[in-house]
Design a protein around this motif. Structure first.
Motif, mmCIF file in Angstrom:
data_model
loop_
_atom_site.group_PDB
_atom_site.id
_atom_site.type_symbol
_atom_site.label_atom_id
_atom_site.label_comp_id
_atom_site.label_asym_id
_atom_site.label_seq_id
_atom_site.Cartn_x
_atom_site.Cartn_y
_atom_site.Cartn_z
ATOM 1 N N UNK A 50 0.812 -1.218 0.000
ATOM 2 C CA UNK A 50 0.000 0.000 0.000
ATOM 3 C C UNK A 50 0.845 1.267 0.000
ATOM 4 N N UNK A 51 2.143 1.117 -0.116
ATOM 5 C CA UNK A 51 3.024 2.276 -0.184
ATOM 6 C C UNK A 51 3.160 3.012 1.128
ATOM 7 N N UNK A 52 2.893 2.331 2.265
ATOM 8 C CA UNK A 52 3.009 2.949 3.583
ATOM 9 C C UNK A 52 4.384 2.661 4.180
ATOM 10 N N UNK A 53 4.771 3.432 5.187
ATOM 11 C CA UNK A 53 6.061 3.196 5.837
ATOM 12 C C UNK A 53 5.937 2.237 7.009
ATOM 13 N N UNK A 54 4.708 2.063 7.549
ATOM 14 C CA UNK A 54 4.547 1.220 8.729
ATOM 15 C C UNK A 54 3.086 0.854 8.931
ATOM 16 N N UNK A 114 5.169 -1.402 13.244
ATOM 17 C CA UNK A 114 5.739 -2.455 12.392
ATOM 18 C C UNK A 114 6.188 -1.819 11.081
ATOM 19 N N UNK A 115 7.485 -1.840 10.760
ATOM 20 C CA UNK A 115 7.951 -1.226 9.505
ATOM 21 C C UNK A 115 7.476 -2.005 8.287
ATOM 22 N N UNK A 116 7.246 -1.303 7.204
ATOM 23 C CA UNK A 116 6.860 -1.959 5.955
ATOM 24 C C UNK A 116 8.003 -2.816 5.430
ATOM 25 N N UNK A 117 7.670 -3.881 4.735
ATOM 26 C CA UNK A 117 8.698 -4.701 4.081
ATOM 27 C C UNK A 117 9.481 -3.842 3.097
ATOM 28 N N UNK A 118 10.813 -3.970 3.058
ATOM 29 C CA UNK A 118 11.606 -3.198 2.088
ATOM 30 C C UNK A 118 11.189 -3.525 0.657
ATOM 31 N N UNK A 119 11.386 -2.579 -0.235
ATOM 32 C CA UNK A 119 11.048 -2.790 -1.639
ATOM 33 C C UNK A 119 11.750 -4.028 -2.183
ATOM 34 N N UNK A 120 10.973 -4.921 -2.805
ATOM 35 C CA UNK A 120 11.539 -6.107 -3.432
ATOM 36 C C UNK A 120 11.748 -7.280 -2.511
ATOM 37 N N UNK A 121 11.479 -7.122 -1.187
ATOM 38 C CA UNK A 121 11.787 -8.190 -0.234
ATOM 39 C C UNK A 121 10.556 -8.495 0.628
ATOM 40 N N UNK A 122 9.775 -9.537 0.302
ATOM 41 C CA UNK A 122 8.648 -9.928 1.156
ATOM 42 C C UNK A 122 9.154 -10.487 2.483
ATOM 43 N N UNK A 123 8.349 -10.353 3.519
ATOM 44 C CA UNK A 123 8.736 -10.757 4.866
ATOM 45 C C UNK A 123 8.007 -12.047 5.242
ATOM 46 N N UNK A 124 8.760 -13.024 5.750
ATOM 47 C CA UNK A 124 8.164 -14.307 6.149
ATOM 48 C C UNK A 124 8.409 -14.546 7.630
#
Length: 550
Positions: A50-54, A114-124
Motif C-alpha cells: 500500500x506504499x506505507x512506511x509502517x 511495524x515497519x513496511x517490508x523493504x522494496x523487493x523483499x517480502x517478509x516471512x
C-alpha cells in the motif's frame, strides 16, 4: 512520538478500526510472541503493497473498541525480549520498529510500530509469508508475493537472468558451502536431509538465486566458477587486497565471492595486541581485527555495491587499519543510524542479491551488521569503525587495528556499562572530531571528558562515579609509575642517557592528548621524582648531563 502525538494517532486508528495494516488486541495480561510474529509478517507485507512506511498492533483495546488496558510488555526486559525474538524468527531479520505505551482514557495501552517490508523483499515468519484478508491472517498469495519481488526487478542489476549461463558455470564447492549456510539458517524449519536431497536447480530456486529456472547475476557473483567472469563482462568481478607501508603486496580474488571473500580475509595479518587494564598487572591479549567484522564488511561491500559502475571492491591493509572501498553511495540513511540500531533500511540497491545472501546466512537485511561491527570494537576496547562518504558515489569504511588514545581504551575496560551513544561520542573525542553540545554536557557531568571546546580529551579512567576524584588521582599515579618504570628499564639496558635521548624514548608512549610542552614537563617531573627517590642521578654539567642509575 510524544504523548499528544500518540493519543491523536490512537484516536485515528480506533476511528478507522481494523484493516490490513492495523490490528487491535485485548491482551489484558499478555499476548503470544508467535502470533505477534505472524502479524508482523502480514502487516509488513501489506504496508509495502500500500506504499506505507509502517503498520500498527495495538494492545489494550477490545473488539467493541472499548479501552480495557493491558499489562502486556510492562517491563523493558519483556519489550527487548519480544523484539529480539521477532528479529530472529523473521527470516529477513525485520523486527518491531518502536513499542510505545501511553495512558489512554485512564488505561495503559501499548502500540507496536511495524515497519513496511523493504522494496523487493517480502517478509516471512518462520518460513511462511503472511498477509491479511480483511481483519484476518492469511497466506501471502502468489500474486502479492510476485508483486513485492518484482518491485525492483527492472532496476536491480543482480536480478537479471544471464541467458548463456547454466549450472555448469557454477563452482560445486561454492554450491556445497551455500547449501550449508542455507541449512544452518533454516535448521529449525527444514530438515538437513531434505535440503541435501534437493537438486542444484531446486536449491538455487529455494535460495533465491534463480529466476524462472534461469541463472542470475547474483548466482554468478556468489557461486560462479573462476572461468565464468566473462558472463558478467564488462564488470571485473574482483575483490582486491592491497598491503601498503614498509612492505607492499597485492592479490586479486575472482569468482566465486562466497568462497573468495573468506580467502581474502585469511590474507590479512591478524596479529595479537596486548593491552594493560588499569589497576592490573596482567596484559589482555586481543586480536588486531575481529574476523566476523572483516567478513561482515566484505559481504556488505558485495551486497551493496553499484555493479553498474563496473568497479571492483578494494581492501587496503595498513599497519594500523583496514580500509574497505566500494562504489555506490550509502543507500538509505547514515552509518550512525545503524550503529545505534535506530534504523531499519526501507530499500536496497540490490534487493535480489541481498535476499539471496540472507538466505545463505552471510548477512542480515535489517542493517544490524554495522551495529555488530561497532559492538565488536567496543568489546575489544578499540576505536570504532569510520565511514567516509565525502567522495560522491563511493563508500569507504575504516576499521582501526590499534589504540589511538590509551585513556579511551582503558575507560572501556573499566566502564563496561557505558551506553553506546556515549561510546560513539568518546570515540569522536579521541579522534579530535566535534561532538554535539548535549553530548559534551553529558560526558562532562559523568567526568568522562576534560578540556575546553574544541580541545576535549578523554579523562583518565573513572571506575566508580561515587569516588570519581580518588579513582582519577589513583589512575594518574599508576600512569606515572608505568612511565617511571620505563625510564629505569631504559637506564638498566643502556647504562646512561641524555635528556634528549630519554625524551625520544618516551615521546610516542606518552598520551597523544598532551601538548609538546606538557610532554616536556611530564618527563622533567618523572626524572625529578626518580632523583629525589634515589633511584637515578645525573652526571656532568646541566646542558650535557647524563642520567644513570644511582
Amino acid at each position: 512520538m510524544t504523548a499528544t502525538e500518540l493519543t491523536e494517532l490512537l484516536d485515528r486508528l480506533i476511528a478507522d478500526w481494523e484493516n490490513e495494516v492495523v490490528e487491535f488486541k485485548t491482551a489484558s495480561n499478555q499476548y503470544s510472541a508467535d502470533k505477534t510474529g505472524e502479524y508482523v509478517s502480514a502487516i509488513a507485507n501489506e504496508a509495502n503493497l500500500r506504499g506505507l512506511t509502517a503498520g500498527w498492533m495495538v494492545f489494550g483495546i477490545d473488539n467493541d473498541r472499548d479501552v480495557v488496558g493491558t499489562a502486556h510488555l510492562s517491563t523493558s526486559q519483556s519489550l527487548q525480549s519480544l523484539k529480539h525474538y521477532v528479529q530472529h524468527s523473521i527470516d529477513q531479520g525485520l523486527t518491531l520498529r518502536e513499542i510505545y505505551e501511553i495512558e489512554y482514557k485512564g488505561k495503559r495501552v501499548v502500540l507496536a510500530e511495524i515497519p513496511a517490508a523493504p522494496a523487493g523483499i517480502p517478509i516471512s515468519w518462520k518460513g511462511d509469508f503472511r498477509a491479511r484478508a480483511g481483519e484476518s491472517l492469511a497466506p501471502l498469495s502468489l500474486d502479492k508475493l510476485d508483486q513485492i519481488r518484482n518491485q525492483t526487478i527492472g532496476t536491480d542489476w543482480t536480478a537479471v537472468v544471464v541467458e548463456d549461463a547454466t549450472i555448469a558455470h557454477l563452482d560445486q564447492s561454492a554450491i556445497a558451502r551455500a547449501r550449508q549456510g542455507f541449512t544452518d539458517r533454516h535448521a529449525a524449519r527444514i530438515p538437513a536431509a531434505e535440503i541435501a536431497a534437493w537438486s542444484d536447480a531446486t536449491f538455487l530456486a529455494k535460495a533465491r538465486l534463480a529466476r524462472d529456472g534461469g541463472i542470475t547475476r547474483a548466482a554468478l557473483l556468489l557461486l560462479g566458477s573462476d572461468t565464468s567472469t566473462h558472463l558478467l563482462s564488462p564488470h571485473p568481478a574482483q575483490l582486491t587486497w592491497k598491503l601498503v607501508g614498509q612492505e607492499s603486496a597485492y592479490r586479486h580474488f575472482r569468482l566465486p565471492f562466497l568462497l573468495n571473500a573468506t580467502e581474502l580475509a585469511s590474507q590479512i595479518r591478524n596479529v595479537q595486541l596486548r593491552l594493560l587494564p588499569p589497576n592490573e598487572l596482567i596484559y589482555r591479549e586481543i586480536s588486531k581485527y575481529d574476523e566476523r567484522s572483516i567478513l561482515e564488511a566484505l559481504y556488505n561491500c558485495v551486497a551493496h555495491q553499484d555493479y553498474t559502475k563496473d568497479s571492483r571492491v578494494i581492501v587496503t591493509e595498513s599497519v594500523d587499519r583496514l580500509v574497505f572501498e566500494s562504489v555506490g553511495e550509502f543507500y538509505d540513511g547514515t552509518p550512525d543510524d545503524y550503529a545505534l540500531e535506530d534504523r531499519t533500511p526501507r530499500k536496497y540497491r540490490n534487493p535480489f542479491l541481498v535476499e539471496a545472501m540472507t538466505e545463505l546466512n552471510l548477512i542480515d537485511q535489517m542493517g544490524y551488521g554495522i551495529h555488530r561491527m561497532v559492538q565488536d570494537q567496543v568489546r575489544r576496547f578499540l576505536p570504532l569503525p569510520d565511514y567516509d562518504l565525502s567522495r560522491p558515489g563511493e563508500v569507504k569504511l575504516t576499521i582501526p587495528g590499534g589504540v589511538i588514545d590509551e585513556a579511551y581504551s582503558r575507560l572501556l575496560m573499566v566502564r563496561t556499562d557505558l551506553p553506546l551513544d556515549d561510546v560513539l561520542a568518546l570515540d569522536r573525542v579521541q579522534k579530535h572530531l566535534p561532538i554535539a553540545d548535549d553530548a559534551v554536557a553529558r560526558l562532562k557531568r559523568a567526568k568522562l571528558i576534560e578540556g575546553r571546546k574544541p580541545r576535549f580529551h578523554v579523562s583518565a579512567v573513572v571506575a566508580d562515579a561515587t569516588d570519581a576524584r580518588a579513582q582519577y588521582m589513583q589512575t594518574r599515579a599508576l600512569d606515572d609509575e608505568y612511565y617511571a618504570k620505563l625510564v629505569v628499564e631504559y637506564l638498566e639496558r643502556f647504562g646512561q642517557g641524555t635528556r634528549k635521548e630519554i625524551d625520544a624514548f618516551l615521546w610516542n608512549k606518552l598520551p597523544d592528548v598532551l601538548t609538546a610542552d606538557q610532554k616536556q614537563s611530564k618527563v622533567h617531573n618523572l626524572l625529578t621524582r626518580l632523583r629525589k627517590q634515589g633511584a637515578i642521578e645525573s652526571v656532568g654539567a646541566t646542558r650535557s648531563a647524563r642520567w644513570q642509575l644511582s
